[in-house]
Design a protein around this motif. Structure first.
Motif, mmCIF file in Angstrom:
data_model
loop_
_atom_site.group_PDB
_atom_site.id
_atom_site.type_symbol
_atom_site.label_atom_id
_atom_site.label_comp_id
_atom_site.label_asym_id
_atom_site.label_seq_id
_atom_site.Cartn_x
_atom_site.Cartn_y
_atom_site.Cartn_z
ATOM 1 N N SER A 187 7.063 9.532 3.106
ATOM 2 C CA SER A 187 6.807 8.585 2.015
ATOM 3 C C SER A 187 6.773 7.145 2.485
ATOM 4 C CB SER A 187 7.892 8.737 0.937
ATOM 5 O OG SER A 187 7.875 10.015 0.362
ATOM 6 N N ARG A 227 0.985 4.159 -3.234
ATOM 7 C CA ARG A 227 0.744 5.597 -3.102
ATOM 8 C C ARG A 227 1.779 6.432 -3.862
ATOM 9 N NH1 ARG A 227 -0.789 4.155 2.332
ATOM 10 N NH2 ARG A 227 1.307 4.619 3.102
ATOM 11 N N GLU A 256 0.828 -1.207 0.000
ATOM 12 C CA GLU A 256 0.000 0.000 0.000
ATOM 13 C C GLU A 256 0.861 1.254 0.000
ATOM 14 O OE1 GLU A 256 -2.942 0.004 3.040
ATOM 15 O OE2 GLU A 256 -3.901 -1.853 2.348
ATOM 16 N N THR A 257 1.974 1.196 0.729
ATOM 17 C CA THR A 257 2.895 2.336 0.728
ATOM 18 C C THR A 257 3.467 2.557 -0.663
ATOM 19 O OG1 THR A 257 3.487 1.946 3.047
ATOM 20 C CG2 THR A 257 5.041 3.220 1.710
#
Length: 243
Positions: free
Chosen positions: A212, A27, A23-24
């Protein structure tokens, strides 16, 4: 303007690889790209490459140029006309070459920032560090060559890791045109060869940025190096970015 096919020698290409929370990673990707998963992890990393004899493919090697370069990469996949395709997304490229910085995005695909590099290299050990001129990124990596790939949660040995990265030969780079397209370049070689490394230390402000990559979302996994391999670089059609 038609962009030329380039030839060069990869004198050294150090790949430092991280396991990343899917998921990181997602993005950070523009559509239509999505993370390519390996054993449930996204794969991202830092590529530290010294290119020699870089020139148009028709020119003799004696006319080629040499440069130190860095790219942060995320392994990606997308839906193509014949099924799922794979490659890498490159949010940032940097170079020690003034010519590369000028020509990238003009003469050949891939816009570059400027960086200063420090390199210490022997047959058995590598240390590469760089800092960008705009102050936004810095990294430092030290590795020792190894006969086998040290324990990795991404790959079951050197052969599997080598096959994975060979299949990621197409790279799509972010551009400064407002995010509507990605520059594309594909690597070709008949002499693909990677060696395993043991990581002594590795740090990158890109992966260490909690905005981030929240704590625990990116973990160092392994490193690999390619040395003295002749390659060709072919421009790819730009990839449109969807909203």
């Amino acid at each position: 303007m038609r962009q030329p096919r380039l030839a060069s020698v990869v004198e050294r290409r150090l790949l430092v690889n991280y396991r990343v929370d899917p998921e990181t990673a997602a993005r950070l990707l523009p559509a239509p790209l999505r993370p390519q998963l390996v054993r449930g992890h996204a794969v991202a990393g830092l590529c530290l490459v010294r290119l020699g004899r870089v020139r148009p493919a028709w020119a003799p090697g004696s006319l080629g140029l040499r440069s130190e370069n860095a790219a942060h990469r995320i392994a990606v996949e997308w839906d193509g006309p014949d099924g799922v395709e794979t490659g890498v997304y490159i949010p940032r490229r940097d170079t020690g070459s003034r010519l590369n910085a000028w020509a990238g995005g003009r003469i050949f695909p891939g816009e570059h920032g400027r960086a200063d590099f420090t390199v210490e290299e022997s047959a058995e050990r590598l240390r590469v560090a760089f800092a960008t001129r705009d102050g936004s990124l810095r990294a430092e990596v030290a590795v020792d060559l190894a006969a086998e790939l040290p324990e990795s949660r991404l790959f079951d040995g050197l052969a599997e890791a080598s096959d994975f990265f060979r299949c990621g030969s197409r790279g799509f780079s972010a551009t400064r045109d407002g995010g509507v397209r990605l520059d594309g370049m594909e690597l070709h070689t008949d002499a693909w060869r990677l060696e395993a490394c043991r990581v002594e230390s590795a740090a990158s402000s890109f992966f260490d940025d909690p905005a981030s990559f929240p704590p625990g979302s990116a973990e160092l996994d392994c490193a690999l190096v390619m040395r003295d391999v002749p390659v060709a670089w072919a421009p790819l059609p730009a990839m449109a970015v969807s909203a």
